[in-house]
Design an enzyme around this catalytic site. Structure first.
Site, short mmCIF file in Angstrom:
data_model
loop_
_atom_site.label_atom_id
_atom_site.label_comp_id
_atom_site.label_asym_id
_atom_site.label_seq_id
_atom_site.Cartn_x
_atom_site.Cartn_y
_atom_site.Cartn_z
N ASP A 1 2.23 24.54 -18.63
CA ASP A 1 2.57 23.19 -19.06
C ASP A 1 4.10 23.07 -18.98
O ASP A 1 4.80 23.96 -19.45
CB ASP A 1 2.09 22.93 -20.49
CG ASP A 1 2.15 21.48 -20.89
OD1 ASP A 1 1.11 20.91 -21.23
OD2 ASP A 1 3.26 20.89 -20.86
N GLY B 1 -16.87 13.57 -19.92
CA GLY B 1 -16.19 14.44 -20.86
C GLY B 1 -16.03 13.85 -22.24
O GLY B 1 -16.16 14.54 -23.25
N ALA C 1 -10.05 16.38 -15.48
CA ALA C 1 -8.85 15.56 -15.58
C ALA C 1 -9.08 14.25 -14.83
O ALA C 1 -9.74 13.33 -15.33
CB ALA C 1 -7.65 16.34 -15.03
N ILE D 1 -6.51 18.24 -25.54
CA ILE D 1 -7.73 18.84 -25.02
C ILE D 1 -7.52 20.32 -24.73
O ILE D 1 -8.34 21.18 -25.08
CB ILE D 1 -8.20 18.10 -23.75
CG1 ILE D 1 -8.53 16.65 -24.08
CG2 ILE D 1 -9.40 18.81 -23.12
CD1 ILE D 1 -8.73 15.78 -22.85
N HIS E 1 -18.25 11.94 -15.07
CA HIS E 1 -17.07 11.58 -15.86
C HIS E 1 -17.47 11.35 -17.32
O HIS E 1 -17.15 10.34 -17.92
CB HIS E 1 -16.36 10.34 -15.31
CG HIS E 1 -14.90 10.32 -15.64
ND1 HIS E 1 -13.94 9.84 -14.77
CD2 HIS E 1 -14.21 10.75 -16.75
CE1 HIS E 1 -12.74 9.95 -15.33
NE2 HIS E 1 -12.89 10.50 -16.53
N GLU F 1 -15.64 6.48 -8.20
CA GLU F 1 -16.76 6.73 -9.10
C GLU F 1 -17.74 5.55 -9.07
O GLU F 1 -17.32 4.41 -9.32
CB GLU F 1 -16.25 6.99 -10.52
CG GLU F 1 -15.39 8.26 -10.57
CD GLU F 1 -14.91 8.62 -11.96
OE1 GLU F 1 -14.88 7.73 -12.83
OE2 GLU F 1 -14.55 9.79 -12.18
#
Length: 332
Positions: A172, A283, A232, A153, A281, A262
């Site tokens: 990262d 994405g 994320a 992503i 959520h 959620e």
């Protein structure tokens, strides 16, 4: 008959996936309702040859009460809600669908940046209510985007941002330096990224390792007036700290797609802040991404039915007795 139980609301509904399932004659049982009583889900899992997982946790109890189970397949990327050790102990392969939704999530991240930069939600609400509140926003070109997690992503988002003329930083622990060099991305430490970025977009895995990654201390290191995006997992950001930063104008805006619970409890003060944007959520919720994920799941189930381990099996080394303790997945 092969029986598949799924807790993913999108599995088996889009593109070529329903046709592929019908061709194989597999029975599909849906248990994706978040209000479904736990005992009803447990009862359905006892019938499952394969469990296709959404966001409902797969625990040691789940696999212990599923005597027919031959594999656990994530309809998505993040594996933080699956007890992989418990699955491995039962000899169950665990798979996911890396890269299938990368374009979808990256495009939503970009869309949320536009929403924050141009005050789109506020403008929409103004016109709908009969107003005409024209707010001066900012352009993305020339701004600095910090991507935390340069996985599938993150790399896609980096390419989109570079096409807009943004300068891209990435943090990262195991960076793809060849990709970064080829696309003009600067690899930096997390604190450096936070201090320099106009937009910070999070694309890391969830779980205890990254819980509270962006807390009050880290927000204090961010560039004043920056915007934060979390596509994320909910636990990656401290909502109280984010709300404080918005209220004290440390952050210019925040966009959140993932929450600890959620649907979230909207009584939290962040949900009434005018510079906060929320999505449910979603994405990975494009027809293309859901189809890609479904086709990968079907391919891996077919592989398991041939008594072979799929190439996307994340616990392959343990199942084959070749434990590799040096690897970990740190980005999405």
């Amino acid at each position: 008959m092969t029986t598949i139980v799924t807790t993913s609301p999108g599995f088996g509904k889009h593109g070529r996936v329903p046709e592929r399932l019908a061709e194989r004659g597999w029975q599909l049982i849906r248990c994706a309702d978040p209000k479904l009583p736990p005992d009803e889900l447990a009862g359905q899992v006892t019938r499952a040859d394969f469990l296709v997982v959404g966001l409902v946790p797969v625990t040691s109890e789940t696999v212990r009460n599923a005597p027919r189970l031959k594999g656990v397949l994530k309809h998505g990327v993040g594996l933080d809600n699956i007890d992989i050790a418990a699955c491995t102990a039962r000899g169950l392969p665990v798979t996911n669908t890396p890269g299938a939704n990368a374009d979808a999530v990256a495009e939503l991240a970009l869309g949320l940046m536009f929403a924050l930069a141009r005050n789109i939600p506020a403008g929409h609400a103004s016109v709908r209510s009969g107003g005409w509140d024209r707010q001066v926003g900012t352009q993305l070109g020339g701004k600095i985007l910090g991507i935390v997690g340069l996985g599938n992503i993150g790399r896609r988002l980096a390419r989109l941002a570079r096409a807009l003329g943004m300068h891209v930083l990435a943090a990262d622990p195991y960076p793809d330096t060849a990709f970064a060099t080829a696309h003009g991305i600067e690899i930096v430490g997390l604190d450096d990224l936070l201090g320099r970025s106009d937009y910070v977009s999070l694309h890391v895995v969830g779980g205890t390792h990254n819980a509270g990654l962006i807390d009050a201390e880290r927000i204090g290191k961010m560039k004043s007036g920056a915007c934060l995006l979390n596509l994320a997992r909910g636990e990656v950001v401290d909502l109280d700290a984010v709300a404080d930063a918005l209220e004290h104008n440390r952050l210019s805006g925040v966009a959140i797609d993932a929450f600890v619970t959620e649907p979230p409890d909207t009584r939290h003060r962040i949900f009434s802040h005018p510079r906060a944007v929320f999505t449910p959520h979603s994405g990975a919720d494009t027809r293309e991404a859901v189809e890609n994920m479904g086709l990968m799941v079907i391919e891996d189930i077919a592989c398991l039915l041939r008594d072979k381990l799929p190439r996307r099996c994340v616990n392959r080394a343990d199942l084959e007795g070749e434990v590799d303790r040096g690897k970990s997945v740190t980005h999405r």
